[in-house]
Enzyme design. Structure first.
Site, PDB file in Angstrom:
ATOM      1  N   THR A  43       0.813  -1.214   0.000  1.00  0.00           N
ATOM      2  CA  THR A  43       0.000   0.000   0.000  1.00  0.00           C
ATOM      3  C   THR A  43       0.848   1.266   0.000  1.00  0.00           C
ATOM      4  OG1 THR A  43      -1.455   1.331   1.420  1.00  0.00           O
ATOM      5  CG2 THR A  43      -0.098  -0.257   2.523  1.00  0.00           C
ATOM      6  N   TYR A  65      -1.675   0.150  10.469  1.00  0.00           N
ATOM      7  CA  TYR A  65      -1.999  -0.487   9.180  1.00  0.00           C
ATOM      8  C   TYR A  65      -0.796  -0.415   8.237  1.00  0.00           C
ATOM      9  CZ  TYR A  65      -3.641  -0.862   4.398  1.00  0.00           C
ATOM     10  OH  TYR A  65      -3.746  -1.207   3.071  1.00  0.00           O
TER      11      TYR A  65
END
Ligand code: UDP
Length: 326
Positions: free
Chosen positions: A117, A141
């Site tokens: 990501t 995250y």
């Protein structure tokens, strides 16, 4: 043609990947615990219900029907939740991924494609963001994903497990034929929320801040069509099966759109009113995130087919109408 194990194949991107692999002639096995995925979203291959953190289950699976490669989409993705409950994120996104990789090692499966990501870059120092941009995730995250990338480097060096990490910017859109689409609960992403406001499933869309240092004051993101993401995975798969070494690629369109531009384009594409409210900034939102994807274009020949925001919204709208029954 290859046999590919798709972990998280019942989720948003995974379900599109299963269709793309099937279409390309590959054989697919899906492993998904259905904690956030949907059984009916798996439209090809065999679905095995279970967790990637279950080493025994993986041993049985990899021994009885060994795949040529593994693709991993089974991660939790909510930044805010990762701050409130980091244990959940390190356990699933990092520790369970390690269980999967160790099982692959035991069974001699040496090709892995990982969903990484843009969040690994944190607050960008320069835009567009290329692969060499410093890594500095600012939430659990992003850190859980960056930790896996670092583990992959070590596993390659020590055990010869080759991996391609694809760092998605803002995945969006849906299957152009409307067979699958985005279905998170709760939904937190801009495009599905905007379209829910258009279909009437939601009263309005809240714009998180309009005082950013951008032309219209709202945040700019690089939205990439989920079908183009899947195409990048197919190219990465071919490269790994041909013996290519590990690699990391940033994946976006290279074009940024502001929140207001997304809402305006959605109004045009849907022909509907989209009630807006102004809210405060969401913590941790950088003003601009845009990918420099030249490396994957140069090395794997990838280029986006649906680079236009209108295409992304049109396809996402087909899915939203289906979900809303309008
Ligand atoms: N956003 C917004 N309202 C919403 C959801 C998102 O204004 O209800 C903004 C958010 O602040 C960001 C952009 O839309 O600038 C994209 O957010 P999303 O959550 O879709 O993806 P992210 O960039 O966080 O991965």
């Amino acid at each position: 043609m290859a046999h590919v194990l798709v972990v998280g194949g019942a989720g948003y991107i995974g379900s599109h990947m299963v269709l793309a692999l099937d279409q390309a002639g590959h054989r697919v096995t899906v492993l998904d615990d259905l904690s956030s995925g949907h059984r009916e979203a798996v439209l090809a291959g065999r679905l095995i219900e279970g967790s990637l953190g279950d080493g025994q289950l993986l041993d049985g699976l990899l021994a009885s029907d060994p795949p040529d490669a593994v693709m991993h989409f089974a991660a939790f993705i909510e930044v805010g939740e990762s701050v409130r409950d980091p244990g959940k994120y390190y356990r699933n996104n990092f520790a369970a991924t390690q269980v999967l990789l160790d099982a692959m090692r035991r069974h001699g499966v040496d090709a892995f494609i990982f969903s990484s990501t843009a969040a690994i870059f944190g607050e960008p120092r320069s835009v567009p963001i290329d692969e060499a941009h410093p890594k500095g995730p600012i939430n659990p995250y992003g850190r859980s994903k960056w930790m896996v990338e670092q583990l992959l480097e070590d596993y390659d060096r020590a055990y010869g497990l080759r991996a391609v990490a694809l760092r998605y910017f803002n995945a969006a859109g849906a299957d152009p034929e409307g067979r699958v689409g985005e279905r998170h609960d709760p939904e937190t992403h801009l495009i599905p929320l905007v379209l829910q406001a258009a279909s009437g499933r939601r009263e309005s869309i809240t714009v998180f801040g309009e005082d950013y240092d951008t032309p219209d004051g709202t945040c700019i993101r690089d939205y990439i069509h989920v079908v183009d993401l899947c195409q990048a995975h197919l190219l990465a798969l071919d490269a790994l099966l041909d013996g290519a070494p590990s690699a990391r690629y940033n994946l976006g369109n290279g074009a940024g759109y502001s929140v207001r531009e997304v809402i305006d384009t959605a109004r045009r594409v849907t022909g509907r009113e989209i009630p807006q409210r102004l809210g405060s900034r969401r913590p941790g939102d950088p003003a601009r995130l845009v990918a420099d994807s030249r490396r994957i274009t140069a090395e794997l020949g990838w280029s986006p087919r649906y680079g236009d925001l209108e295409d992304i919204l049109r396809h996402a709208w087909v899915w939203e109408r289906h979900m809303a029954g309008v």
